[in-house]
Design an enzyme around this catalytic site. Structure first.
Site, PDB file in Angstrom:
ATOM      1  N   ASP A 195     -71.882 -27.266 -58.354  1.00 56.13           N
ATOM      2  CA  ASP A 195     -70.476 -27.002 -58.472  1.00 56.13           C
ATOM      3  C   ASP A 195     -70.176 -26.129 -57.015  1.00 56.13           C
ATOM      4  O   ASP A 195     -69.850 -24.788 -56.924  1.00 56.13           O
ATOM      5  CB  ASP A 195     -69.887 -25.888 -59.445  1.00 56.13           C
ATOM      6  CG  ASP A 195     -68.495 -25.530 -59.791  1.00 56.13           C
ATOM      7  OD1 ASP A 195     -67.792 -26.386 -59.048  1.00 56.13           O
ATOM      8  OD2 ASP A 195     -68.305 -24.770 -60.437  1.00 56.13           O
ATOM      9  N   LEU A 196     -70.540 -26.975 -56.015  1.00 55.62           N
ATOM     10  CA  LEU A 196     -70.824 -26.220 -54.446  1.00 55.62           C
ATOM     11  C   LEU A 196     -69.641 -26.363 -53.872  1.00 55.62           C
ATOM     12  O   LEU A 196     -69.118 -27.180 -52.947  1.00 55.62           O
ATOM     13  CB  LEU A 196     -71.863 -27.196 -53.967  1.00 55.62           C
ATOM     14  CG  LEU A 196     -72.501 -26.417 -52.693  1.00 55.62           C
ATOM     15  CD1 LEU A 196     -72.898 -24.945 -52.856  1.00 55.62           C
ATOM     16  CD2 LEU A 196     -73.385 -27.317 -51.857  1.00 55.62           C
TER      17      LEU A 196
END
Length: 301
Positions: free
Chosen positions: A208-209
């Protein structure tokens, strides 16, 4: 790495970690995510703790977050939020669950921040991975935002991405789609291996960068928080960094020096981000439908 401690009360956690005379001298409610409440606890020992809290029955959120942080920390490549413990407490009505992390003191982004971050992320993606079964996935399910993220391992990344990423999101969002949409979705899933490729090696991903999950600490280093980790194709992490506004160019240049992207990445990027946009559609509603439909038609219309 030793198992993360778990305590049956907030008081027991504090005493075990900081001694019998510990006391909270100040509690700051912090802004942050939509899922959990966040606090900064200042202690009479001089320590400061970052505490996340949720309903007692939602302890699984914190267990999953801890598993992702531990996996990234074990690569010894990039700074991540430092775990202290998980716990539950019956002190308020139905009780609550909590996660303790070492408090990260904020710093200023310096001229080397993005270059160093790019190299360290590439190092994490290059690190060896090991699952109990299969090459891609994770040893347990976790969460992407507020939704469960399935991680049952597969030996093929394309199969994993179809079965554990796109298919569950499409099923959950089915009521948004027209008959024509559904025909195109079936075509996309049936021919996914025409568009995605298998990586040279599996990589541990943050999952979830985006910029909100990166903190600059007092030493000017990027620290990763709030993972939705799994073993997959490194390109998926890079694609996520471009979804809501790309990082500076020096990040990508430094990353590619250590972990070159395979030719054609730009043609695959939107498919990785289709998963994230479907998740937003399922959480936040129809504002994301047009973006989802646009990507589907980009590949199979």
């Amino acid at each position: 790495m030793n198992q993360l401690p778990h305590y049956n009360s907030l008081a027991n956690a504090l005493v075990s970690l900081y001694g019998p005379k510990v006391a909270i001298t100040n509690t700051d409610r912090l802004s942050g995510g939509d899922i959990n409440k966040a606090y900064g606890l200042t202690l009479n020992t001089g320590d400061k703790v970052f505490m996340k809290a949720n309903a007692k029955e939602n302890l699984s959120f914190f267990k999953a977050e801890a598993a992702g942080l531990r996996a990234m920390a074990q690569t010894k490549t990039i700074p991540v939020a430092e775990l202290l413990c998980t716990g539950t407490d019956d002190g308020e009505e139905a009780g609550y669950s909590f996660l303790f992390l070492k408090f990260i003191e904020y710093g200023n982004i310096n001229s080397d921040f993005w270059t160093t971050f790019g190299r360290k992320l590439a190092d994490m993606h290059n690190a060896k991975t090991k699952l109990k079964s299969g090459k891609f996935g994770f040893d347990e399910d976790n969460f992407i935002g507020s939704r469960t993220q399935l991680n049952t391992p597969r030996d093929s990344f394309v199969t994993f991405f179809r079965d554990m990423r796109l298919l569950p999101q499409f099923k959950a969002a089915d009521s948004y789609f027209t008959k024509e949409d559904r025909t195109l979705i079936t075509k996309l899933l049936d021919h996914l291996d025409d568009f995605l490729i298998e990586p040279e090696k599996p990589s541990l991903l943050h999952g979830d960068l985006w910029s909100g999950n990166i903190i600059c600490n007092k030493d000017g280093q990027a620290v990763l928080i709030d993972p939705a980790s799994y073993v997959g194709h490194a390109e998926a992490d890079i694609a996520m960094t471009e979804l809501f506004g790309a990082f500076p160019a020096e990040f990508y240049d430094a990353y590619r020096e250590v972990h070159p992207l395979a030719p054609g990445y730009e043609n695959r990027r939107d498919l990785y981000n289709l998963y994230q946009l479907l998740n937003h559609l399922n959480i936040f509603g129809a504002d994301y439908l047009q973006a989802v439909q646009s990507i589907i038609r980009e590949y199979v219309a």
